[in-house]
Design a protein around this motif. Structure first.
Motif, PDB file in Angstrom:
ATOM      1  N   ASP A  20       0.830  -1.216   0.000  1.00  0.00           N
ATOM      2  CA  ASP A  20       0.000   0.000   0.000  1.00  0.00           C
ATOM      3  C   ASP A  20       0.860   1.260   0.000  1.00  0.00           C
ATOM      4  OD1 ASP A  20      -2.306  -1.482  -0.012  1.00  0.00           O
ATOM      5  OD2 ASP A  20      -2.753  -1.226   2.115  1.00  0.00           O
ATOM      6  N   THR A  23       2.075   1.546  -3.701  1.00  0.00           N
ATOM      7  CA  THR A  23       1.045   1.853  -4.690  1.00  0.00           C
ATOM      8  C   THR A  23       0.425   3.228  -4.450  1.00  0.00           C
ATOM      9  OG1 THR A  23      -0.618   0.652  -3.378  1.00  0.00           O
ATOM     10  CG2 THR A  23       0.476  -0.555  -5.148  1.00  0.00           C
ATOM     11  N   SER A  24       0.417   3.689  -3.198  1.00  0.00           N
ATOM     12  CA  SER A  24      -0.132   5.023  -2.903  1.00  0.00           C
ATOM     13  C   SER A  24       0.906   6.125  -3.072  1.00  0.00           C
ATOM     14  CB  SER A  24      -0.687   5.059  -1.474  1.00  0.00           C
ATOM     15  OG  SER A  24       0.362   4.910  -0.527  1.00  0.00           O
ATOM     16  N   LYS A 127      -6.331   5.054  -0.752  1.00  0.00           N
ATOM     17  CA  LYS A 127      -6.076   3.632  -0.514  1.00  0.00           C
ATOM     18  C   LYS A 127      -7.372   2.828  -0.522  1.00  0.00           C
ATOM     19  CE  LYS A 127      -4.790   2.089   3.593  1.00  0.00           C
ATOM     20  NZ  LYS A 127      -3.948   1.786   4.770  1.00  0.00           N
ATOM     21  N   LEU A 130      -8.945   2.738  -4.012  1.00  0.00           N
ATOM     22  CA  LEU A 130      -8.264   1.813  -4.918  1.00  0.00           C
ATOM     23  C   LEU A 130      -8.741   0.377  -4.680  1.00  0.00           C
ATOM     24  CD1 LEU A 130      -4.589   3.155  -4.853  1.00  0.00           C
ATOM     25  CD2 LEU A 130      -6.233   3.320  -6.727  1.00  0.00           C
ATOM     26  N   LYS A 131      -8.874  -0.010  -3.422  1.00  0.00           N
ATOM     27  CA  LYS A 131      -9.332  -1.360  -3.103  1.00  0.00           C
ATOM     28  C   LYS A 131     -10.766  -1.583  -3.582  1.00  0.00           C
ATOM     29  CE  LYS A 131      -6.269  -2.029   0.866  1.00  0.00           C
ATOM     30  NZ  LYS A 131      -6.165  -2.197   2.337  1.00  0.00           N
ATOM     31  N   THR A 134     -10.810  -2.065  -7.356  1.00  0.00           N
ATOM     32  CA  THR A 134     -10.453  -3.440  -7.698  1.00  0.00           C
ATOM     33  C   THR A 134     -11.658  -4.364  -7.533  1.00  0.00           C
ATOM     34  OG1 THR A 134      -8.130  -3.134  -7.062  1.00  0.00           O
ATOM     35  CG2 THR A 134      -8.954  -5.392  -7.117  1.00  0.00           C
ATOM     36  N   ASN A 157      -2.305  -6.139 -10.936  1.00  0.00           N
ATOM     37  CA  ASN A 157      -3.074  -5.225 -10.090  1.00  0.00           C
ATOM     38  C   ASN A 157      -2.234  -4.261  -9.262  1.00  0.00           C
ATOM     39  OD1 ASN A 157      -5.817  -4.884 -10.287  1.00  0.00           O
ATOM     40  ND2 ASN A 157      -6.310  -6.785  -9.219  1.00  0.00           N
ATOM     41  N   SER A 158      -1.080  -4.698  -8.789  1.00  0.00           N
ATOM     42  CA  SER A 158      -0.248  -3.805  -7.980  1.00  0.00           C
ATOM     43  C   SER A 158       0.187  -2.597  -8.800  1.00  0.00           C
ATOM     44  CB  SER A 158       0.980  -4.555  -7.446  1.00  0.00           C
ATOM     45  OG  SER A 158       0.594  -5.529  -6.511  1.00  0.00           O
ATOM     46  N   SER A 161      -2.910  -0.434  -9.688  1.00  0.00           N
ATOM     47  CA  SER A 161      -3.299   0.416  -8.560  1.00  0.00           C
ATOM     48  C   SER A 161      -2.350   1.604  -8.418  1.00  0.00           C
ATOM     49  CB  SER A 161      -3.306  -0.396  -7.254  1.00  0.00           C
ATOM     50  OG  SER A 161      -4.348  -1.339  -7.260  1.00  0.00           O
ATOM     51  N   ARG A 164      -3.248   4.058 -11.029  1.00  0.00           N
ATOM     52  CA  ARG A 164      -4.510   4.703 -10.644  1.00  0.00           C
ATOM     53  C   ARG A 164      -4.270   5.775  -9.574  1.00  0.00           C
ATOM     54  NH1 ARG A 164      -7.790  -0.761 -10.376  1.00  0.00           N
ATOM     55  NH2 ARG A 164      -8.826  -0.760 -12.400  1.00  0.00           N
TER      56      ARG A 164
END
Length: 220
Positions: A20, A23-24, A127, A130-131, A134, A157-158, A161, A164
């Motif tokens: 996280d 990705t953030s 965060k 994003l979840k 998905t 996906n990682s 994300s 994104r």
């Protein structure tokens, strides 16, 4: 009886936390992953940290530099373009299949997830948004019975994300993105596969254009 969820192991929790952070964009591309610092921050052993780093290396979120350890990986323009191209192919097929079999129950679930995405983006909780995004696409893929395609998406996906997160931080995207998702659900509700694919492609094209502009000023 409800299914009892298995509690996360220490490694799984640490892996989620570290993923996280990357990705953030809390941990930016090029940031060196110092084991001692990660151990202290997450309260886990070096063994757990090393296992997490190795796992994230397989997801292409980190990469090793000889004699220097691991750093957060960047995403090149060509990689970003290819990821968006793959997404367009897989998501286009998924929404097309979904539109033909979608039920009112699934439509209600998609609208509800959309509302939650918009709410969390308004709160700047990227965060959680994003979840939820998905989950939104997972429901579309599985409703359209594109299970193998979803496995492929999960492998990306990682990095999806992460892209994104970059685009959502751009001006206007926090409202434009949810608007596209709403329009997509509307097209699915109308069982209009052509319209659904058109919205999906437009959404991805605009996201890629934003990512390219961001990349001019910072590493992805």
């Amino acid at each position: 009886m409800q299914k009892v969820e298995r509690p996360k192991t220490l490694k799984e929790s640490a892996l989620t936390s570290l993923r996280d952070a990357i990705t953030s964009n809390t941990l930016k591309p090029g940031t060196r992953l110092v084991e001692r610092t990660l151990c202290e921050t997450m309260g886990v052993s070096r063994t757990v940290v090393r296992e997490c780093i190795r796992h994230l290396e397989s997801e292409r979120l980190v990469h090793g530099i000889p004699n220097s350890g691991f750093v957060v990986a960047s995403i090149s323009d060509s990689e970003a373009r290819e990821i968006y191209e793959i997404r367009a192919l897989l998501e286009g097929a998924a929404v097309k299949a979904c539109s033909k079999v979608i039920t009112s129950e699934v439509i209600s679930q998609l609208y509800a997830i959309h509302d939650d995405i918009a709410l969390y983006l308004e709160k700047d909780d990227i965060k959680t948004a994003l979840k939820l995004t998905t989950s939104f696409y997972e429901l579309i893929f599985k409703t359209g019975e594109k299970h193998v395609a979803w496995v492929l998406v999960e492998q990306l996906n990682s990095r999806i994300s992460r892209l994104r997160a970059f685009t959502l931080n751009s001006e206007g995207r926090k409202t434009a993105g949810p608007k596209d998702l709403y329009d997509l659900v509307k097209a699915l509700e109308e069982h209009n596969p052509e319209r659904a694919v058109e919205i999906c492609e437009r959404h991805l094209r605009q996201a890629y254009e934003i990512a390219v502009q961001i990349d001019k000023g910072t590493k992805l």
